[in-house]
Scaffold this motif. Structure first.
Motif, PDB file in Angstrom:
ATOM      1  N   GLU A  22      33.716 -14.502 -30.937  1.00  0.00           N
ATOM      2  CA  GLU A  22      33.605 -15.215 -29.752  1.00  0.00           C
ATOM      3  C   GLU A  22      34.441 -13.834 -29.183  1.00  0.00           C
ATOM      4  N   PHE A  23      34.587 -13.801 -27.404  1.00  0.00           N
ATOM      5  CA  PHE A  23      35.393 -13.429 -27.231  1.00  0.00           C
ATOM      6  C   PHE A  23      35.099 -13.459 -25.839  1.00  0.00           C
ATOM      7  N   ILE A  24      36.078 -13.043 -23.923  1.00  0.00           N
ATOM      8  CA  ILE A  24      35.701 -13.211 -23.029  1.00  0.00           C
ATOM      9  C   ILE A  24      35.959 -12.255 -22.115  1.00  0.00           C
ATOM     10  N   PRO A  25      35.247 -11.952 -20.487  1.00  0.00           N
ATOM     11  CA  PRO A  25      35.948 -11.268 -20.095  1.00  0.00           C
ATOM     12  C   PRO A  25      37.218 -11.559 -19.710  1.00  0.00           C
ATOM     13  N   VAL A  26      37.756 -10.070 -19.141  1.00  0.00           N
ATOM     14  CA  VAL A  26      39.380 -10.157 -19.535  1.00  0.00           C
ATOM     15  C   VAL A  26      39.623 -11.441 -17.916  1.00  0.00           C
ATOM     16  N   ALA A  27      39.207 -11.444 -17.527  1.00  0.00           N
ATOM     17  CA  ALA A  27      39.427 -12.555 -16.466  1.00  0.00           C
ATOM     18  C   ALA A  27      38.827 -13.295 -16.093  1.00  0.00           C
ATOM     19  N   ARG A  28      38.380 -13.894 -16.982  1.00  0.00           N
ATOM     20  CA  ARG A  28      37.991 -15.571 -17.305  1.00  0.00           C
ATOM     21  C   ARG A  28      38.943 -16.068 -18.287  1.00  0.00           C
ATOM     22  N   GLY A  88      31.987 -24.210 -22.451  1.00  0.00           N
ATOM     23  CA  GLY A  88      31.114 -23.907 -21.428  1.00  0.00           C
ATOM     24  C   GLY A  88      30.385 -22.844 -21.601  1.00  0.00           C
ATOM     25  N   VAL A  89      29.392 -22.601 -20.635  1.00  0.00           N
ATOM     26  CA  VAL A  89      28.111 -21.199 -20.359  1.00  0.00           C
ATOM     27  C   VAL A  89      28.949 -20.124 -19.591  1.00  0.00           C
ATOM     28  N   PHE A  90      29.182 -19.128 -19.294  1.00  0.00           N
ATOM     29  CA  PHE A  90      29.237 -17.630 -19.108  1.00  0.00           C
ATOM     30  C   PHE A  90      27.892 -16.700 -19.365  1.00  0.00           C
ATOM     31  N   ASP A  91      27.620 -15.766 -17.899  1.00  0.00           N
ATOM     32  CA  ASP A  91      26.626 -14.859 -18.073  1.00  0.00           C
ATOM     33  C   ASP A  91      27.542 -13.657 -18.381  1.00  0.00           C
ATOM     34  N   TYR A  92      27.219 -12.595 -18.812  1.00  0.00           N
ATOM     35  CA  TYR A  92      27.887 -11.588 -19.109  1.00  0.00           C
ATOM     36  C   TYR A  92      26.714 -10.298 -19.579  1.00  0.00           C
ATOM     37  N   ASN A  93      26.547  -9.532 -19.238  1.00  0.00           N
ATOM     38  CA  ASN A  93      26.213  -8.038 -19.348  1.00  0.00           C
ATOM     39  C   ASN A  93      24.849  -8.286 -19.598  1.00  0.00           C
ATOM     40  N   LYS A 108      23.470 -10.974 -20.944  1.00  0.00           N
ATOM     41  CA  LYS A 108      23.441 -12.187 -21.884  1.00  0.00           C
ATOM     42  C   LYS A 108      24.224 -13.400 -21.610  1.00  0.00           C
ATOM     43  N   GLN A 109      24.099 -14.885 -22.288  1.00  0.00           N
ATOM     44  CA  GLN A 109      24.685 -15.825 -22.163  1.00  0.00           C
ATOM     45  C   GLN A 109      26.107 -16.411 -23.386  1.00  0.00           C
ATOM     46  N   HIS A 110      26.640 -16.901 -22.916  1.00  0.00           N
ATOM     47  CA  HIS A 110      27.961 -16.616 -23.851  1.00  0.00           C
ATOM     48  C   HIS A 110      28.569 -18.036 -23.725  1.00  0.00           C
ATOM     49  N   ILE A 111      29.141 -18.487 -24.697  1.00  0.00           N
ATOM     50  CA  ILE A 111      29.777 -19.840 -24.536  1.00  0.00           C
ATOM     51  C   ILE A 111      31.375 -19.847 -24.934  1.00  0.00           C
ATOM     52  N   TYR A 112      31.798 -20.559 -24.293  1.00  0.00           N
ATOM     53  CA  TYR A 112      33.846 -20.181 -23.904  1.00  0.00           C
ATOM     54  C   TYR A 112      34.295 -21.037 -25.687  1.00  0.00           C
ATOM     55  N   PRO A 113      34.672 -20.825 -26.144  1.00  0.00           N
ATOM     56  CA  PRO A 113      35.579 -20.520 -27.230  1.00  0.00           C
ATOM     57  C   PRO A 113      36.333 -22.152 -27.301  1.00  0.00           C
ATOM     58  N   ASP A 114      36.859 -23.076 -27.799  1.00  0.00           N
ATOM     59  CA  ASP A 114      37.588 -24.057 -27.145  1.00  0.00           C
ATOM     60  C   ASP A 114      39.064 -23.411 -28.117  1.00  0.00           C
ATOM     61  N   VAL A 115      39.793 -22.768 -27.824  1.00  0.00           N
ATOM     62  CA  VAL A 115      41.128 -22.288 -27.550  1.00  0.00           C
ATOM     63  C   VAL A 115      42.013 -23.445 -27.494  1.00  0.00           C
ATOM     64  N   ARG A 116      43.004 -22.828 -28.866  1.00  0.00           N
ATOM     65  CA  ARG A 116      44.013 -24.257 -29.523  1.00  0.00           C
ATOM     66  C   ARG A 116      45.601 -23.089 -29.255  1.00  0.00           C
ATOM     67  N   LEU A 117      44.968 -22.656 -29.438  1.00  0.00           N
ATOM     68  CA  LEU A 117      46.401 -21.420 -29.768  1.00  0.00           C
ATOM     69  C   LEU A 117      45.862 -20.340 -28.845  1.00  0.00           C
ATOM     70  N   GLY A 137      34.477 -13.891 -10.833  1.00  0.00           N
ATOM     71  CA  GLY A 137      33.494 -13.168 -11.282  1.00  0.00           C
ATOM     72  C   GLY A 137      33.786 -12.214 -10.097  1.00  0.00           C
ATOM     73  N   THR A 138      33.006 -11.439  -9.913  1.00  0.00           N
ATOM     74  CA  THR A 138      32.629 -10.104  -9.902  1.00  0.00           C
ATOM     75  C   THR A 138      31.238 -10.417  -9.119  1.00  0.00           C
ATOM     76  N   SER A 139      30.346 -10.367 -10.080  1.00  0.00           N
ATOM     77  CA  SER A 139      28.942 -10.683 -10.778  1.00  0.00           C
ATOM     78  C   SER A 139      29.051 -11.523 -11.594  1.00  0.00           C
ATOM     79  N   ARG A 140      27.703 -12.135 -12.044  1.00  0.00           N
ATOM     80  CA  ARG A 140      27.223 -12.229 -13.337  1.00  0.00           C
ATOM     81  C   ARG A 140      26.673 -11.166 -14.789  1.00  0.00           C
ATOM     82  N   LEU A 141      27.270  -9.419 -14.226  1.00  0.00           N
ATOM     83  CA  LEU A 141      27.024  -8.683 -14.952  1.00  0.00           C
ATOM     84  C   LEU A 141      28.738  -8.699 -15.631  1.00  0.00           C
TER      85      LEU A 141
END
Length: 765
Positions: A389-395, A405-410, A412-421, A729-733
């Protein structure tokens, strides 16, 4: 055990930082001064700001835990509650227990090690490397990718040129520009203030001297920016004060003018690029009926049409370097100006020629344009992260507020992890991120936030567990960097303040609690690791015929300088000479003016070739607020580092960050130089001290980033402009930040002056 500080080999003490090498002055165990390195012809004034704060009232001197978290793991109260002192033994146990709980109950992807930031210049004591190495020893973490500096370029340029960082590392050198360039066109300028810094350290600041040399050699400069000061006055640049966020439209207008006048290099386009036919159809308006002509661009940019025509012709008849600032990526659709600039340079046909073509970020850092051979520096091994799992730095805020939740990046579609810490070391999200009031709300969601830091900035104040870290002056390290020819030792010059520990020792103590100390340290001491890093680098350098002294000689002399290459660096020279033998790492092996890959993603906000797309906020659209805010990099600090130091605080106006405004805009609002003002929009507000100057375009205000976030409701008392900037985000890319697409208004502050509390630190129980 306290370390006795000694002056090795009877030489002056040395330290290296992102803003330069200094010679520390220590009197009776206390830091009294940081003096310029003898080799530095233009030393930065930022470093000495460290002297008065290293053991000042903002210093974190022992482990701290937020009272509400300690009493019941309450998430409410971050940023406002008192802290409780604990011992290192207690702190290590609390962190270890919390890590075990989160990874056992939710998995390692619930741990986010953002740790984005500059931290320090040392090769071993690199905060992010130490933290991520430790977390990989216990099963990994969710990470972030790309940077706030140029995320959009990091994603789009590899599709167009095959690499982005490879191009930045091999930017055409200033020597080639002085020797062969005749016209330097700077989109976003070449700001001297930014050239004070370089990641990993710098021994000799070259930007000002390089600009002077180029001017003396006959290079003409054009500054395309709403800020006149984005190029130093001495070079006598022509100033095209375009409407902010319209750079892409200007580039398209220039491209259309070149094409319509048959001034483009069709042979180069045919042999070294693909997709120009598709792009030229767009320029002509074949589908939308709108030619992207000089007249069209002039209306969008609010520039005289003849200026655009004249510039296109000047670029065609000169050896032209097109320079694009990193800041151009930090706007809505920030992918487009870089893609359009590459296309414009390809049309001129000068890519790969001495002094010509394109350059990314001249002036953004001291390293850009240095004449330096590739230097293979070893890095601290972080191990393998089993978490994908990862996120673009500004998200960050999106991730915290939209788990699963779902996000687009370069593509592909990815899922935001459920971060607790969240664990942060070596950075400050309450500086880098946009819409800080929203970030603060998002920051209330994780169950635990851990921060390693040395001073009570907003990030530390919004943590649950604060682990006091040493500064570079309180530990020994080495500054080996591929970004500068000067390689230096970093002496420990004073003992750690209070109970502060290095990030390595912090992680080592927690690793011992969790049974992974041996895996983390591999039985090596910090000096063992530094010698290992040095020896690996020395062996790699030898294979490249680069000579380095042995470890003992390095420690004795304190520094050495790598030899410069025999010839100036010319970006993409080999590709130009033979694109078949030296192809780019793109699908076609050529410059992809049209990218079938990106087109296949189907992103309306980033189609398959450079286009003009109207920004979210700009002065050419629907204007809810009448002023465009340019929140650029500061001149008195590195991002938010040392905002509390003497150099930064001496430059403030009315005790706040400075807002610059055009005289006509000030007169329209009845504002006077030096008064306190409120800068605001629908996202928040901040206070600022006003400076009135004609050196920026009417309708534009400028305010540097880096003031420590000091919230009072939606107002920042200290002047952090990121309470105003949009978090989109600048764009979905690329999903990069768009801080420079921001509209505001400004009024005089009429109420009682609130005290700045950013530097007070929290209440300690």
């Amino acid at each position: 055990m306290r370390v006795k500080i000694v002056n090795k080999a009877d030489r002056p003490l040395l330290t290296n930082s992102h803003w330069g090498v200094y010679q520390p002055e220590v009197v009776e165990g206390r830091l009294r001064g940081l003096h310029p390195f003898s080799e530095d012809i233009d030393p930065s004034p930022i470093g000495p700001g460290m002297v008065d704060v290293i053991d000042g009232p903002t210093r974190i001197t022992c482990p701290m835990v937020r009272q509400g978290w300690l009493e019941g793991r309450r998430k409410t109260g971050r940023g406002d509650e008192p802290f409780v002192r604990v011992s290192w033994e207690e702190a290590n146990a609390l962190v270890a227990q919390e890590l075990e709980r989160v990874r056992s109950d939710f998995g390692n992807q619930a741990i986010f090690a953002g740790s984005y930031g500059w931290a320090s210049a040392g090769r071993f004591h690199h905060a992010q490397s130490q933290l991520k190495r430790f977390l990989n020893c216990i099963g990994g973490f969710t990470k972030s990718v790309n940077t706030y500096s140029y995320a959009a370029a990091e994603v789009v340029v590899p599709h167009v040129l095959g690499s982005f960082m490879g191009m930045v590392s091999n930017t055409t050198s200033w020597g080639s520009i002085a020797q062969d360039c005749t016209l330097f066109v700077a989109f976003g300028g070449v700001a001297l203030k930014n050239g004070q810094i370089s990641p990993g350290g710098t021994g000799r600041h070259i930007l000002q001297a390089s600009l002077r040399s180029a001017k003396a050699a006959g290079v003409d400069f054009v500054n395309i920016s709403p800020l006149r000061g984005d190029l130093m006055e001495e070079v006598g640049a022509d100033w095209l004060a375009l409407r902010p966020s319209s750079d892409t439209a200007l580039m398209l207008g220039l491209a259309h003018e070149l094409m319509s006048q048959n001034l483009h290099d069709q042979e180069f386009l045919s042999t070294h690029s693909v997709g120009f036919d598709t792009f030229s159809s767009y320029l002509n308006g074949d589908e939308d009926g709108i030619p992207k002509s000089a007249e069209w661009a002039a209306e969008i940019c609010d520039l005289p049409v003849q200026d655009i025509r004249d510039l296109a012709r000047r670029m065609a008849r000169n050896r032209t370097m097109i320079a694009v600032a990193w800041s151009l990526t930090r706007q809505d659709h920030g992918e487009q100006p870089y893609w359009a600039a590459i296309t414009l340079a390809a049309m001129l046909g000068q890519i790969g020629l001495p002094g010509g073509g394109i350059g990314f970020g001249y002036g953004a850092e001291n390293k850009v344009g240095l004449s330096m051979r590739p230097f293979p520096v070893a890095t601290m091994p972080q191990g393998v992260n089993p978490v994908s799992e990862f996120i673009p730095v500004a998200r960050i805020a999106d991730m915290l507020q939209n788990p699963e939740g779902v996000f687009d990046y370069n593509g592909k579609q990815h899922i935001y992890p459920d971060v607790r810490l969240v664990w942060w070391a070596g950075g400050n999200p309450f500086h880098h991120h946009q819409d800080l009031n929203n970030l603060r709300a998002a920051w209330a969601r994780p169950e635990t936030i851990i921060v390693n830091d040395w001073c009570w900035n907003a990030n530390a104040r919004h943590a649950d567990i604060v682990l006091p870290a040493t500064t570079t002056l309180e530990r020994a390290d080495i500054a080996l960097t591929p970004n500068d020819p000067y390689q230096t030792v970093m002496d420990q010059v004073i003992e750690p303040v209070g109970d502060a520990k290095s990030d390595h020792d912090i992680c080592k103590g927690i690793a011992a609690q969790m049974g992974v100390e041996e895996a983390f340290t591999e039985g090596k001491s910090p000096e063992d690791w530094q010698r290992w890093l040095y020896d690996i680098t020395r062996q790699s350098a030898a294979r490249e015929q680069i000579e380095m002294p042995d470890w003992a000689s390095f420690q004795e002399t304190g520094w050495f300088k790598l030899a410069e290459p025999a010839e100036p660096i010319i970006m993409m020279q080999a590709f130009r000479a033979d694109p078949v033998v030296n192809p780019l790492k793109t699908p076609s092996g050529k410059i992809e003016i049209f990218s079938e890959t990106i087109a296949a993603f189907g992103y309306a906000d980033c189609p398959g070739h450079p286009v003009w797309l109207e920004p979210l906020e700009w002065l050419g659209g629907t204007v809810d607020y009448p002023l465009h805010l340019v929140s650029n990099q500061p001149s008195t600090k590195l991002h938010s580092q040392l905002d509390h130091g003497s150099v930064s605080r001496a430059a403030k106006v009315a005790g706040r960050e400075v807002l610059s405004m055009n005289p006509e805009d000030a007169a329209d609002r009845g504002l006077e130089n030096g008064q306190l003002v409120r800068v605001f929009n629908g996202r928040g507000a901040c206070l600022a001290g006003l400076t009135i100057t004609a050196a920026l375009r009417k309708g534009v205000v400028q305010m540097p980033t880096g003031a420590w976030y000091d919230p009072d409701g939606g107002l920042c008392r200290n002047g952090n402009p990121n309470v105003l900037t949009p978090d989109k985000g600048t764009s979905r890319l690329a999903q990069g930040p768009i801080a420079l697409s921001c509209l505001v208004d400004v009024v005089a502050w009429q109420d009682e002056l609130p005290a700045v509390r950013a530097y007070d630190g929290p209440v300690i129980c």
